[in-house]
Every structure is written in structure tokens, then in C-alpha cells.
Design a protein around this motif. Structure first.
Motif, mmCIF file in Angstrom:
data_model
loop_
_atom_site.group_PDB
_atom_site.id
_atom_site.type_symbol
_atom_site.label_atom_id
_atom_site.label_comp_id
_atom_site.label_asym_id
_atom_site.label_seq_id
_atom_site.Cartn_x
_atom_site.Cartn_y
_atom_site.Cartn_z
ATOM 1 N N VAL A 182 16.790 -10.300 45.104
ATOM 2 C CA VAL A 182 16.283 -8.925 45.135
ATOM 3 C C VAL A 182 14.777 -8.890 44.882
ATOM 4 O O VAL A 182 14.073 -8.001 45.385
ATOM 5 N N TRP A 217 15.797 0.595 45.877
ATOM 6 C CA TRP A 217 16.862 -0.250 45.348
ATOM 7 C C TRP A 217 16.349 -1.657 45.056
ATOM 8 O O TRP A 217 16.832 -2.321 44.129
ATOM 9 N N GLU A 218 15.362 -2.126 45.835
ATOM 10 C CA GLU A 218 14.815 -3.468 45.581
ATOM 11 C C GLU A 218 14.190 -3.542 44.192
ATOM 12 O O GLU A 218 14.377 -4.522 43.456
ATOM 13 N N TYR A 264 14.758 -1.462 41.499
ATOM 14 C CA TYR A 264 15.724 -1.260 40.428
ATOM 15 C C TYR A 264 16.623 -2.480 40.259
ATOM 16 O O TYR A 264 16.930 -2.896 39.130
ATOM 17 N N SER A 265 17.048 -3.077 41.376
ATOM 18 C CA SER A 265 17.911 -4.250 41.301
ATOM 19 C C SER A 265 17.180 -5.434 40.688
ATOM 20 O O SER A 265 17.769 -6.217 39.927
ATOM 21 N N SER A 312 18.633 -6.946 37.154
ATOM 22 C CA SER A 312 19.073 -8.340 37.117
ATOM 23 C C SER A 312 18.168 -9.164 36.215
ATOM 24 O O SER A 312 18.638 -10.063 35.493
#
Length: 398
Positions: A20, A85-86, A88-89, A93
């Protein structure tokens, strides 16, 4: 079994984090390139509709024609892709990995009694505070110093001073390995917070105004652009900080915070070169080679600075037997590098294994002195000297 499952969690989270992070950094680099490479639209209709730039590109057998509207398009399309989303992910992680690797075992990873001997709960709380407090101070700097003609310069100076202060403080409180990673996590948290707290909310306000048929306030685009630019300069320093824990010579020196600050400066300077080179190709600015040169000079200086010094003759017996070395390994190292637990895939509980890993043992326990980690098992100077003597004699196992 618990250690085995923890290793699997570490592996899978690290794998996810890298995937990600590539997606996030890749999209960030692409849009910086895009902004730097746009040219005024040639089509009069595009200019009339408010387009401020366009780019023609070829990739994967096809041609692409992205067009930028600095404030708003004439008509909001039904399908709008969002880039969040990139980010936040990557943060989620990364934080999970930080949790199971460092916060789960603070006495092993966060605390070095030679730096500061304190309670695990205090070390964990302080580490988490680094992530929050730096973001709050950075955000205040952007809010109150980022206005006016020289606002960007003022914010840049303030952020640089904050990074230097945080790097120094982290290295005074935590083990060097943890301090470097914590500074990287601190900057990465700020990058993701920029997306969550400013960039995406601003874009949502723009979309809501367009749907309601209201005028769009350009301040949202300006603020989002400011934070996006900051994120791109944080990228290379963050990547170094995340990789540094694999290279003990980076964080083992007495002035490790100076090294960290300088290498982050080098990364930011090199990133500036790549940001500006696209504009140079279009004749918008002078060639940015001085930024790349400055970064390379700093890197070369660091290589010279950290070169291993000659090791004085060790006060150990002239002849060191395998049994003596095995006794040291059994007492100081085998609990993490034995049959039950093979940290980093290294075992040191047999003669063949000692011979195989002799250069690594010498580098980690004698030269850089980072193993045992934070000297948790209390390896003595006499034992390090004994290992050094054994290695210099050819690491005999007979």
C-alpha cells in the motif's frame, strides 16, 4: 508457538505495508510530476471551461490526455475517483506493524538502559505522544505561518526546526533503532493526517458546493496543494527512517540524531531536484542540479563520517577456543538465535553456524555493538574482545 505466530503477523503486515505504501507514494509522485509538467491548454473550449493545464502522455500502448481544473470543472462527472485509501491503508498497516514490533515489547525494542532506563508504559506513552504532538505543532505552523507572500518559506523553516528537535529528543529517549523508526512514523503520521484532515475534507467541500450549484472557494484547493507538497518532501526521509533499522551503522553512533537530520535533508534535497526537473524541461526554471548535488555531497560526507575506525588490539587471550566463544553465545545470544527462536533466520548454537555467521557476529557485536539488542543480555567488554580475537584469528571451529 506464540513467537511463530508473531513472526507471521510481522511478515504479513510488513508485506501489506510495503504494497500500500508503493501505491500511495506512486500516486503522490505521479501527481507531483503531473502538476510540474502541465502546459496551458491549446483548445480554446478547455480554456473557456476553466482548465488551467493539460498533458499528453503515452503508456501501455495507449495515449492519455489528463486536464486540470484548478478550482472546479464546468460539470461534475458522475464517477469521480478519490485518492485516499492508499494513505489510510499505509498508516493503518504501518501502525499495526509498529504496535507488534515495538510497542508490544518496549523493554526489548524501545528502551535502551544506556540511553534512558525508564518504565515500559512511560516509553510507550511517550512514543505515541511523538506521533500526536508533532502533527499538532506542524498543523499550527501551517495555519498561522502559511499565509502571505513568504508563508511557504516560514512554514518550511518551522517544520525543519521541529524535525531537528524531534530527532534530537527521540535519540535522547529511545534506543537508536527505535528513535529512527519513531521519527519516520511521526512524519508518516503527519502525511496521512494531511490527507485525512485537510486534503480530502477540502475536496469534499468543493464537490458539495458543485452539487449544490454554489461558487467554489479556491482556498480548499490551495490548502490541499500546500499539504500535498509537504507530503512529497517527507517521502524520502520517511522511507530512509523505515529502512534504517536494517543497517545498524546508521543509528549506533553517539551523534545518531545528527546523522538522521542530515540524511533526511539529503533525501528532501534530492526529492526537490526531481520535483523541479520537469518544470526545467518546460523552460519554467533553472536546472535544479544544485539540489541533487547538495544531497549527494551530504551522503558522501556521511559515508566518510561513519567509516569504521581501526579497532585497537583487544585485551583477550591470544588463543581463543571454540568452547569459549560458544559459552558467550549461549549466555548472550542463543535465546534469540537458537533452535527455539531464530531471529532474522540466524542460528548461533552450533560450530558450523558460528563459522557461517562469523563476519555478521563480528560486525554486530564488536564493530557496531548493536547486538545483543540494547545489550539486554549484558554482554561485557571482555566478551566482545574475546569474540573479536576469535574472528581475527580466522574464526576457528576446531
Amino acid at each position: 508457538m506464540d513467537a511463530y505466530l508473531l513472526d507471521w503477523a510481522n511478515l504479513l503486515l510488513r508485506w501489506l505495508h510495503v504494497i500500500v505504501a508503493i501505491a500511495w507514494i506512486g500516486s503522490s509522485f505521479y501527481f507531483v510530476f503531473l502538476d510540474s509538467s502541465l502546459t496551458p491548454p491549446e483548445d480554446g473550449k478547455l480554456r473557456k471551461d476553466g482548465a488551467t493545464g493539460e498533458l499528453w502522455a503515452v503508456h501501455g500502448g495507449g495515449f492519455y490526455h489528463p486536464v486540470k481544473y484548478a478550482v472546479s470543472p464546468p460539470v461534475l462527472p458522475p464517477h469521480l475517483h478519490w485518492f485516499y485509501w492508499e494513505s489510510y491503508s499505509t498508516w493503518l498497516s504501518g501502525f499495526a506493524l509498529f504496535l507488534i514490533s515495538y510497542l508490544w515489547s518496549p523493554s526489548v525494542y524501545l528502551i535502551d538502559p544506556r540511553v534512558m532506563d525508564w518504565a515500559p508504559w512511560a516509553a510507550v506513552t511517550t512514543a505515541l505522544a511523538f506521533l500526536v504532538v508533532f502533527w499538532l505543532l506542524y498543523d499550527l505552523a501551517c495555519r498561522f505561518l502559511g499565509q502571505g507572500e513568504r508563508g511557504d518559506s516560514k512554514v518550511g523553516i518551522a517544520v525543519a526546526l521541529l524535525v531537528v528537535l524531534a530527532s534530537w529528543l527521540a535519540c535522547q529517549l529511545f534506543a537508536g533503532r527505535a528513535a529512527f523508526l519513531l521519527v519516520g512514523a511521526m512524519l508518516a503520521t503527519t502525511m496521512s493526517a494531511n490527507v485525512a484532515m485537510w486534503i480530502i475534507p477540502g475536496q469534499r467541500k468543493v464537490v458539495a458546493a458543485l452539487k449544490a450549484g454554489l461558487p467554489v472557494d479556491p482556498i480548499h484547493g490551495q490548502r490541499g496543494k500546500q499539504r500535498s507538497v509537504h507530503n512529497t518532501y517527507f517521502t524520502l526521509p520517511v522511507l530512509f527512517a523505515m529502512l534504517s533499522n536494517h543497517y545498524s551503522f546508521t543509528y549506533a553512533s553517539a551523534y545518531n540524531w545528527v546523522f538522521l537530520v542530515l540524511i533526511m535533508f539529503a533525501g528532501a534535497a534530492i526529492r526537490q531536484f526531481f520535483v523541479l526537473r520537469h518544470g526545467y524541461k518546460l523552460g519554467r526554471n533553472a536546472h535544479p542540479w544544485p539540489y541533487a548535488a547538495a544531497g549527494v555531497v551530504v551522503l558522501l560526507g556521511l559515508i566518510v563520517w561513519l567509516r569504521p575506525a581501526p579497532v585497537p588490539a583487544a585485551a583477550a587471550p591470544q588463543a581463543v577456543s571454540l568452547a569459549q566463544v560458544q559459552a558467550v553465545m549461549a549466555q548472550r545470544c542463543v535465546m534469540c538465535h537458537g533452535e527455539a527462536l531464530q531471529s532474522k533466520g540466524v542460528r548461533l548454537d552450533s560450530a558450523d553456524a558460528l563459522k557461517q555467521h562469523a563476519p555478521l557476529i563480528y560486525q554486530q557485536a564488536v564493530m557496531s555493538r548493536v547486538m545483543p539488542m540494547n545489550n539486554a543480555t549484558g554482554m561485557t567488554e571482555e566478551e566482545r574482545a574475546l569474540v573479536a580475537q576469535w574472528f581475527r584469528a580466522g574464526a576457528p571451529v576446531e
